[in-house]
Write a protein that holds these residues in place. Structure first.
Motif, PDB file in Angstrom:
ATOM      1  N   GLY A 120      16.868 -35.909  32.083  1.00 26.56           N
ATOM      2  CA  GLY A 120      17.672 -36.617  33.067  1.00 26.56           C
ATOM      3  C   GLY A 120      18.997 -37.091  32.508  1.00 26.56           C
ATOM      4  N   LEU A 121      19.000 -37.472  31.242  1.00 27.08           N
ATOM      5  CA  LEU A 121      20.232 -37.945  30.619  1.00 27.08           C
ATOM      6  C   LEU A 121      21.275 -36.843  30.475  1.00 27.08           C
ATOM      7  CD1 LEU A 121      18.733 -40.238  27.829  1.00 27.08           C
ATOM      8  CD2 LEU A 121      19.884 -40.970  29.923  1.00 27.08           C
ATOM      9  N   LYS A 122      20.831 -35.575  30.611  1.00 27.66           N
ATOM     10  CA  LYS A 122      21.755 -34.436  30.545  1.00 27.66           C
ATOM     11  C   LYS A 122      22.035 -33.842  31.918  1.00 27.66           C
ATOM     12  CE  LYS A 122      18.884 -32.450  27.711  1.00 27.66           C
ATOM     13  NZ  LYS A 122      18.233 -31.459  26.804  1.00 27.66           N
ATOM     14  N   ASP A 123      21.404 -34.400  32.943  1.00 29.19           N
ATOM     15  CA  ASP A 123      21.507 -33.847  34.286  1.00 29.19           C
ATOM     16  C   ASP A 123      22.797 -34.309  34.962  1.00 29.19           C
ATOM     17  OD1 ASP A 123      19.971 -32.616  36.710  1.00 29.19           O
ATOM     18  OD2 ASP A 123      20.701 -34.563  37.432  1.00 29.19           O
ATOM     19  N   ARG A 151      11.704 -32.445  35.098  1.00 26.24           N
ATOM     20  CA  ARG A 151      11.467 -33.867  35.384  1.00 26.24           C
ATOM     21  C   ARG A 151      12.654 -34.685  34.880  1.00 26.24           C
ATOM     22  NH1 ARG A 151       7.032 -34.410  32.807  1.00 26.24           N
ATOM     23  NH2 ARG A 151       5.560 -34.324  34.555  1.00 26.24           N
ATOM     24  N   LEU A 152      13.221 -35.499  35.783  1.00 25.95           N
ATOM     25  CA  LEU A 152      14.431 -36.253  35.462  1.00 25.95           C
ATOM     26  C   LEU A 152      14.205 -37.755  35.359  1.00 25.95           C
ATOM     27  CD1 LEU A 152      16.893 -34.393  37.858  1.00 25.95           C
ATOM     28  CD2 LEU A 152      16.429 -33.895  35.447  1.00 25.95           C
ATOM     29  N   ALA A 153      13.143 -38.258  35.971  1.00 32.65           N
ATOM     30  CA  ALA A 153      12.860 -39.697  35.921  1.00 32.65           C
ATOM     31  C   ALA A 153      11.379 -39.914  36.152  1.00 32.65           C
ATOM     32  CB  ALA A 153      13.684 -40.460  36.958  1.00 32.65           C
ATOM     33  N   ASN A 155       8.070 -43.326  35.938  1.00 30.54           N
ATOM     34  CA  ASN A 155       7.657 -44.682  35.585  1.00 30.54           C
ATOM     35  C   ASN A 155       6.158 -44.687  35.351  1.00 30.54           C
ATOM     36  OD1 ASN A 155       6.450 -44.867  38.123  1.00 30.54           O
ATOM     37  ND2 ASN A 155       7.768 -46.515  38.863  1.00 30.54           N
ATOM     38  N   ARG A 156       5.581 -45.856  35.157  1.00 33.09           N
ATOM     39  CA  ARG A 156       4.175 -45.927  34.756  1.00 33.09           C
ATOM     40  C   ARG A 156       3.231 -45.526  35.883  1.00 33.09           C
ATOM     41  NH1 ARG A 156       1.606 -50.310  36.688  1.00 33.09           N
ATOM     42  NH2 ARG A 156       2.846 -51.964  37.657  1.00 33.09           N
ATOM     43  N   VAL A 157       3.690 -45.577  37.138  1.00 29.03           N
ATOM     44  CA  VAL A 157       2.837 -45.233  38.278  1.00 29.03           C
ATOM     45  C   VAL A 157       2.963 -43.757  38.637  1.00 29.03           C
ATOM     46  CG1 VAL A 157       2.347 -45.704  40.721  1.00 29.03           C
ATOM     47  CG2 VAL A 157       2.938 -47.582  39.175  1.00 29.03           C
ATOM     48  N   VAL A 158       4.175 -43.244  38.622  1.00 28.08           N
ATOM     49  CA  VAL A 158       4.459 -41.883  39.084  1.00 28.08           C
ATOM     50  C   VAL A 158       5.221 -41.125  38.000  1.00 28.08           C
ATOM     51  CG1 VAL A 158       5.696 -40.508  40.798  1.00 28.08           C
ATOM     52  CG2 VAL A 158       4.461 -42.547  41.514  1.00 28.08           C
ATOM     53  N   ALA A 159       4.601 -40.063  37.509  1.00 28.34           N
ATOM     54  CA  ALA A 159       5.248 -39.280  36.450  1.00 28.34           C
ATOM     55  C   ALA A 159       6.478 -38.557  36.965  1.00 28.34           C
ATOM     56  CB  ALA A 159       4.257 -38.279  35.862  1.00 28.34           C
ATOM     57  N   ASN A 160       6.441 -38.154  38.240  1.00 31.94           N
ATOM     58  CA  ASN A 160       7.526 -37.344  38.801  1.00 31.94           C
ATOM     59  C   ASN A 160       8.320 -38.160  39.815  1.00 31.94           C
ATOM     60  OD1 ASN A 160       6.634 -35.026  37.327  1.00 31.94           O
ATOM     61  ND2 ASN A 160       5.014 -34.759  38.851  1.00 31.94           N
ATOM     62  N   GLN A 161       9.090 -39.110  39.337  1.00 37.20           N
ATOM     63  CA  GLN A 161       9.932 -39.912  40.213  1.00 37.20           C
ATOM     64  C   GLN A 161      11.155 -39.135  40.687  1.00 37.20           C
ATOM     65  OE1 GLN A 161       9.741 -42.844  41.621  1.00 37.20           O
ATOM     66  NE2 GLN A 161       8.027 -43.856  40.609  1.00 37.20           N
ATOM     67  N   CYS A 162      11.583 -38.178  39.893  1.00 37.66           N
ATOM     68  CA  CYS A 162      12.725 -37.342  40.287  1.00 37.66           C
ATOM     69  C   CYS A 162      12.624 -36.016  39.544  1.00 37.66           C
ATOM     70  CB  CYS A 162      14.044 -38.040  39.958  1.00 37.66           C
ATOM     71  SG  CYS A 162      15.524 -37.062  40.347  1.00 37.66           S
ATOM     72  N   PHE A 163      12.912 -34.930  40.255  1.00 37.34           N
ATOM     73  CA  PHE A 163      12.948 -33.627  39.596  1.00 37.34           C
ATOM     74  C   PHE A 163      14.055 -32.780  40.204  1.00 37.34           C
ATOM     75  CE2 PHE A 163      10.248 -32.731  43.242  1.00 37.34           C
ATOM     76  CZ  PHE A 163      10.546 -31.417  43.591  1.00 37.34           C
ATOM     77  N   ARG A 164      14.466 -31.788  39.454  1.00 36.00           N
ATOM     78  CA  ARG A 164      15.440 -30.795  39.917  1.00 36.00           C
ATOM     79  C   ARG A 164      14.822 -29.420  39.774  1.00 36.00           C
ATOM     80  NH1 ARG A 164      18.808 -30.686  35.899  1.00 36.00           N
ATOM     81  NH2 ARG A 164      18.194 -28.605  35.224  1.00 36.00           N
TER      82      ARG A 164
END
Length: 231
Positions: A120-123, A151-153, A155-164
């Motif tokens: 994500g830091l490179k996205d 996978r771009l982001a 958290n502890r509940v959801v591994a896939n908070q953001c993807f491209r």
């Protein structure tokens, strides 16, 4: 810049995405799919935004347009057009590319911290956020990451908070479009529902909004502007 917006429920808000699109002088066409309005075919539009809804991403029996919407999301992504799925829209994007929808196992409501991954830091979109940030959540479902997705982001509940997937198809589980104004509208529209999900929410809202709202609003608008730039 011609953008199709798909509404999946009666109360929908473009929020911060709408701010960024209006700044870019985009032509916005809204389709009330939940009410039976036909979907576009994707040929006229340069981008597609799919908003959230109370149904799940596999609710084809009650929302029979969902398979067509899934195909539209994939078709526009394959055409290298920008696609954005938010909450339910994110889960539908995962379905479109072969992810497995996991229902009822990941409830989140309110502002929660989300961390940007190394990818994500490179996205081009998520890199506008450094490290972690608070953002609004309202969901129960999640999904497995489709093959080829990044996978771009998380958290502890959801591994896939953001993807491209591909150049410009983004799924965002969190409601980055939900500014405090949007959340206040949801509070007014669904007071019984939010109190059932999180007892005391309405009374606590002013404090929580003051604590998390400014940073979340800024992060959401930065993400929206970065995605719009890809169109």
């Amino acid at each position: 810049m011609r953008v199709a917006v798909i509404e999946n429920t009666e109360v929908s808000h473009l929020g911060q995405v709408g701010v960024a699109l209006r700044e870019a002088d985009a032509e916005i066409q809204t389709y009330r799919a939940w009410a039976g309005q036909a979907l576009p075919d994707g040929s006229y539009h340069d981008a597609l935004v799919v908003l959230g809804g109370e149904q799940n991403a596999r609710a084809d029996k009650t929302h029979p347009y969902l398979p067509d919407l899934v195909r539209l999301m994939r078709r526009m992504g394959q055409a290298d057009k920008a696609v954005l799925g938010i909450c339910l829209g994110c889960q539908l994007l995962a379905r479109a590319w072969g992810g497995r929808n996991l229902l009822g196992i990941a409830p989140e409501f309110g502002w929660h911290q989300v961390r940007v991954t190394k990818d994500g830091l490179k996205d081009p979109v998520l890199s506008v956020i450094k490290g972690h940030f608070p953002i609004f959540q309202w969901h129960c479902d999640t999904f497995t990451l489709p093959d080829g997705a990044v996978r771009l982001a998380r958290n502890r509940v959801v591994a896939n908070q953001c993807f491209r997937i591909g150049r410009a198809s983004y799924g965002m589980q969190f409601h980055f479009e939900a500014s405090r104004k949007v959340v206040e509208d949801w509070n007014a529209d669904f007071p019984d529902t939010v109190e059932r999900i999180r007892p005391g929410w309405l009374a606590d809202y002013p404090r929580l909004a003051a604590e998390h709202g400014p940073e979340a609003d800024a992060a959401g608008l930065a993400i929206a502007r970065a995605w719009v730039a890809l169109i």
